[in-house]
Motif scaffolding. Structure first.
Motif, PDB file in Angstrom:
ATOM      1  N   GLU A 174      -7.186  -1.292   3.324  1.00  0.00           N
ATOM      2  CA  GLU A 174      -7.281  -0.492   2.102  1.00  0.00           C
ATOM      3  C   GLU A 174      -6.725   0.912   2.317  1.00  0.00           C
ATOM      4  O   GLU A 174      -6.026   1.455   1.461  1.00  0.00           O
ATOM      5  CB  GLU A 174      -8.732  -0.423   1.618  1.00  0.00           C
ATOM      6  CG  GLU A 174      -9.251  -1.756   1.106  1.00  0.00           C
ATOM      7  CD  GLU A 174     -10.754  -1.775   0.893  1.00  0.00           C
ATOM      8  OE1 GLU A 174     -11.182  -2.337  -0.132  1.00  0.00           O
ATOM      9  OE2 GLU A 174     -11.499  -1.245   1.758  1.00  0.00           O
ATOM     10  N   ARG A 175      -7.025   1.487   3.466  1.00  0.00           N
ATOM     11  CA  ARG A 175      -6.495   2.817   3.780  1.00  0.00           C
ATOM     12  C   ARG A 175      -4.976   2.791   3.871  1.00  0.00           C
ATOM     13  O   ARG A 175      -4.286   3.672   3.357  1.00  0.00           O
ATOM     14  CB  ARG A 175      -7.059   3.316   5.117  1.00  0.00           C
ATOM     15  CG  ARG A 175      -8.499   3.717   5.039  1.00  0.00           C
ATOM     16  CD  ARG A 175      -9.106   3.879   6.436  1.00  0.00           C
ATOM     17  NE  ARG A 175     -10.544   3.889   6.299  1.00  0.00           N
ATOM     18  CZ  ARG A 175     -11.303   4.967   6.402  1.00  0.00           C
ATOM     19  NH1 ARG A 175     -10.766   6.123   6.732  1.00  0.00           N
ATOM     20  NH2 ARG A 175     -12.595   4.904   6.204  1.00  0.00           N
ATOM     21  N   ARG A 176      -4.465   1.774   4.549  1.00  0.00           N
ATOM     22  CA  ARG A 176      -3.016   1.661   4.714  1.00  0.00           C
ATOM     23  C   ARG A 176      -2.329   1.503   3.358  1.00  0.00           C
ATOM     24  O   ARG A 176      -1.352   2.210   3.067  1.00  0.00           O
ATOM     25  CB  ARG A 176      -2.674   0.473   5.618  1.00  0.00           C
ATOM     26  CG  ARG A 176      -1.178   0.363   5.931  1.00  0.00           C
ATOM     27  CD  ARG A 176      -0.866  -0.816   6.838  1.00  0.00           C
ATOM     28  NE  ARG A 176      -0.924  -2.088   6.149  1.00  0.00           N
ATOM     29  CZ  ARG A 176      -0.023  -2.518   5.249  1.00  0.00           C
ATOM     30  NH1 ARG A 176       0.989  -1.749   4.913  1.00  0.00           N
ATOM     31  NH2 ARG A 176      -0.133  -3.690   4.688  1.00  0.00           N
ATOM     32  N   GLN A 177      -2.842   0.624   2.526  1.00  0.00           N
ATOM     33  CA  GLN A 177      -2.224   0.404   1.216  1.00  0.00           C
ATOM     34  C   GLN A 177      -2.232   1.669   0.365  1.00  0.00           C
ATOM     35  O   GLN A 177      -1.228   2.017  -0.263  1.00  0.00           O
ATOM     36  CB  GLN A 177      -2.934  -0.736   0.483  1.00  0.00           C
ATOM     37  CG  GLN A 177      -2.606  -2.096   1.060  1.00  0.00           C
ATOM     38  CD  GLN A 177      -3.259  -3.217   0.282  1.00  0.00           C
ATOM     39  OE1 GLN A 177      -3.295  -3.182  -0.938  1.00  0.00           O
ATOM     40  NE2 GLN A 177      -3.787  -4.211   0.990  1.00  0.00           N
ATOM     41  N   GLU A 178      -3.367   2.364   0.333  1.00  0.00           N
ATOM     42  CA  GLU A 178      -3.447   3.588  -0.470  1.00  0.00           C
ATOM     43  C   GLU A 178      -2.557   4.688   0.107  1.00  0.00           C
ATOM     44  O   GLU A 178      -1.905   5.427  -0.645  1.00  0.00           O
ATOM     45  CB  GLU A 178      -4.889   4.069  -0.589  1.00  0.00           C
ATOM     46  CG  GLU A 178      -5.065   5.272  -1.493  1.00  0.00           C
ATOM     47  CD  GLU A 178      -4.622   5.074  -2.938  1.00  0.00           C
ATOM     48  OE1 GLU A 178      -4.272   6.084  -3.586  1.00  0.00           O
ATOM     49  OE2 GLU A 178      -4.622   3.926  -3.440  1.00  0.00           O
ATOM     50  N   ALA A 179      -2.509   4.801   1.428  1.00  0.00           N
ATOM     51  CA  ALA A 179      -1.646   5.813   2.048  1.00  0.00           C
ATOM     52  C   ALA A 179      -0.187   5.543   1.706  1.00  0.00           C
ATOM     53  O   ALA A 179       0.548   6.478   1.329  1.00  0.00           O
ATOM     54  CB  ALA A 179      -1.849   5.826   3.563  1.00  0.00           C
ATOM     55  N   LEU A 180       0.257   4.312   1.820  1.00  0.00           N
ATOM     56  CA  LEU A 180       1.645   3.984   1.508  1.00  0.00           C
ATOM     57  C   LEU A 180       1.953   4.235   0.032  1.00  0.00           C
ATOM     58  O   LEU A 180       3.033   4.730  -0.313  1.00  0.00           O
ATOM     59  CB  LEU A 180       1.951   2.542   1.902  1.00  0.00           C
ATOM     60  CG  LEU A 180       1.867   2.232   3.399  1.00  0.00           C
ATOM     61  CD1 LEU A 180       2.136   0.757   3.668  1.00  0.00           C
ATOM     62  CD2 LEU A 180       2.783   3.116   4.227  1.00  0.00           C
ATOM     63  N   LYS A 181       1.020   3.936  -0.823  1.00  0.00           N
ATOM     64  CA  LYS A 181       1.183   4.211  -2.254  1.00  0.00           C
ATOM     65  C   LYS A 181       1.311   5.713  -2.508  1.00  0.00           C
ATOM     66  O   LYS A 181       2.185   6.156  -3.260  1.00  0.00           O
ATOM     67  CB  LYS A 181      -0.015   3.636  -3.021  1.00  0.00           C
ATOM     68  CG  LYS A 181       0.020   3.874  -4.499  1.00  0.00           C
ATOM     69  CD  LYS A 181      -1.226   3.264  -5.136  1.00  0.00           C
ATOM     70  CE  LYS A 181      -1.490   3.898  -6.486  1.00  0.00           C
ATOM     71  NZ  LYS A 181      -2.800   3.509  -7.022  1.00  0.00           N
ATOM     72  N   GLN A 182       0.451   6.507  -1.872  1.00  0.00           N
ATOM     73  CA  GLN A 182       0.500   7.964  -2.041  1.00  0.00           C
ATOM     74  C   GLN A 182       1.824   8.546  -1.545  1.00  0.00           C
ATOM     75  O   GLN A 182       2.391   9.433  -2.179  1.00  0.00           O
ATOM     76  CB  GLN A 182      -0.674   8.623  -1.310  1.00  0.00           C
ATOM     77  CG  GLN A 182      -2.013   8.383  -1.954  1.00  0.00           C
ATOM     78  CD  GLN A 182      -2.139   9.034  -3.312  1.00  0.00           C
ATOM     79  OE1 GLN A 182      -1.660  10.146  -3.530  1.00  0.00           O
ATOM     80  NE2 GLN A 182      -2.770   8.338  -4.240  1.00  0.00           N
ATOM     81  N   VAL A 183       2.303   8.054  -0.408  1.00  0.00           N
ATOM     82  CA  VAL A 183       3.561   8.571   0.139  1.00  0.00           C
ATOM     83  C   VAL A 183       4.737   8.157  -0.741  1.00  0.00           C
ATOM     84  O   VAL A 183       5.649   8.960  -0.976  1.00  0.00           O
ATOM     85  CB  VAL A 183       3.754   8.135   1.606  1.00  0.00           C
ATOM     86  CG1 VAL A 183       5.118   8.573   2.129  1.00  0.00           C
ATOM     87  CG2 VAL A 183       2.633   8.709   2.469  1.00  0.00           C
ATOM     88  N   ALA A 184       4.720   6.937  -1.257  1.00  0.00           N
ATOM     89  CA  ALA A 184       5.778   6.510  -2.175  1.00  0.00           C
ATOM     90  C   ALA A 184       5.830   7.426  -3.387  1.00  0.00           C
ATOM     91  O   ALA A 184       6.907   7.841  -3.819  1.00  0.00           O
ATOM     92  CB  ALA A 184       5.557   5.058  -2.599  1.00  0.00           C
TER      93      ALA A 184
END
Length: 183
Positions: free
Chosen positions: A159-169
């Motif tokens: 969940e952390r990884r998915q949200e982090a990647l979304k935020q960076v995108a």
């Protein structure tokens, strides 16, 4: 150049996420200078070390900024140095906060300690979740109180990884949009 900061308590996934973000989007990762300092000195830090550690962190950050990568990923920044100094020694050199506020950071990802296990690594010192939650709250309070842009990440590792990647995108704009897991 976009500057992203991973912040929060120990063992919440900052270094791991920095590597995940770099693998997906490229960019330059700046590590945590205090780890290098402790490895070199082979001892615990003391208050007299704080200024040297902070200057080392800034030097690493400045060297990476000079390269002007499209994405600069900071595994930590002076906020951690400042809060750790206060936590461990009850004081902090005044110039750290002024130096921190003088720099521009586009986004902070604040990691919640709940939801992932604490992992001993020989340098960490807050095995109790309540201690890490207090540090997390101090980070949040500082970010909010100083008008810094941030997003909180919680949940399990995925969940952390998915949200982090979304935020960076989102930070990088539509040309680099994250399409989700496996893309």
């Amino acid at each position: 150049m976009k500057v992203l900061v991973l912040t929060g308590p120990e063992s919440s996934g900052k270094s791991w996420l920095a590597a995940q973000i770099q693998a997906r989007f490229g960019g330059v990762v700046v590590g945590e200078y205090v780890r290098h300092f402790i490895d070199e000195q082979r001892r615990d830090t003391c208050y007299a070390d704080i200024a040297e550690i902070a200057r080392g962190q800034l030097a690493w950050e400045d060297a990476a900024r000079a390269v002007r990568p499209p994405l600069l990923i900071l595994d930590t920044h002076l906020l951690s140095n400042m809060l750790w100094s206060r936590c461990l020694f009850g004081d902090c050199p005044q110039w750290l906060e002024a130096e921190l506020l003088a720099r521009h950071y586009d986004q902070h990802l604040l990691l919640d300690p709940a939801g992932v296990p604490w992992v001993e690594d020989g340098q960490r010192c807050q095995p109790q979740l309540a201690e890490r939650q207090a540090f997390h709250q101090a980070c949040r309070d500082w970010l909010q109180g100083n008008g810094q842009r941030f997003c909180e990440l919680s949940g399990d590792w995925d969940e952390r990884r998915q949200e982090a990647l979304k935020q960076v995108a989102t930070l990088l704009g539509s040309a680099n949009q994250y399409a989700g897991p496996g893309h």
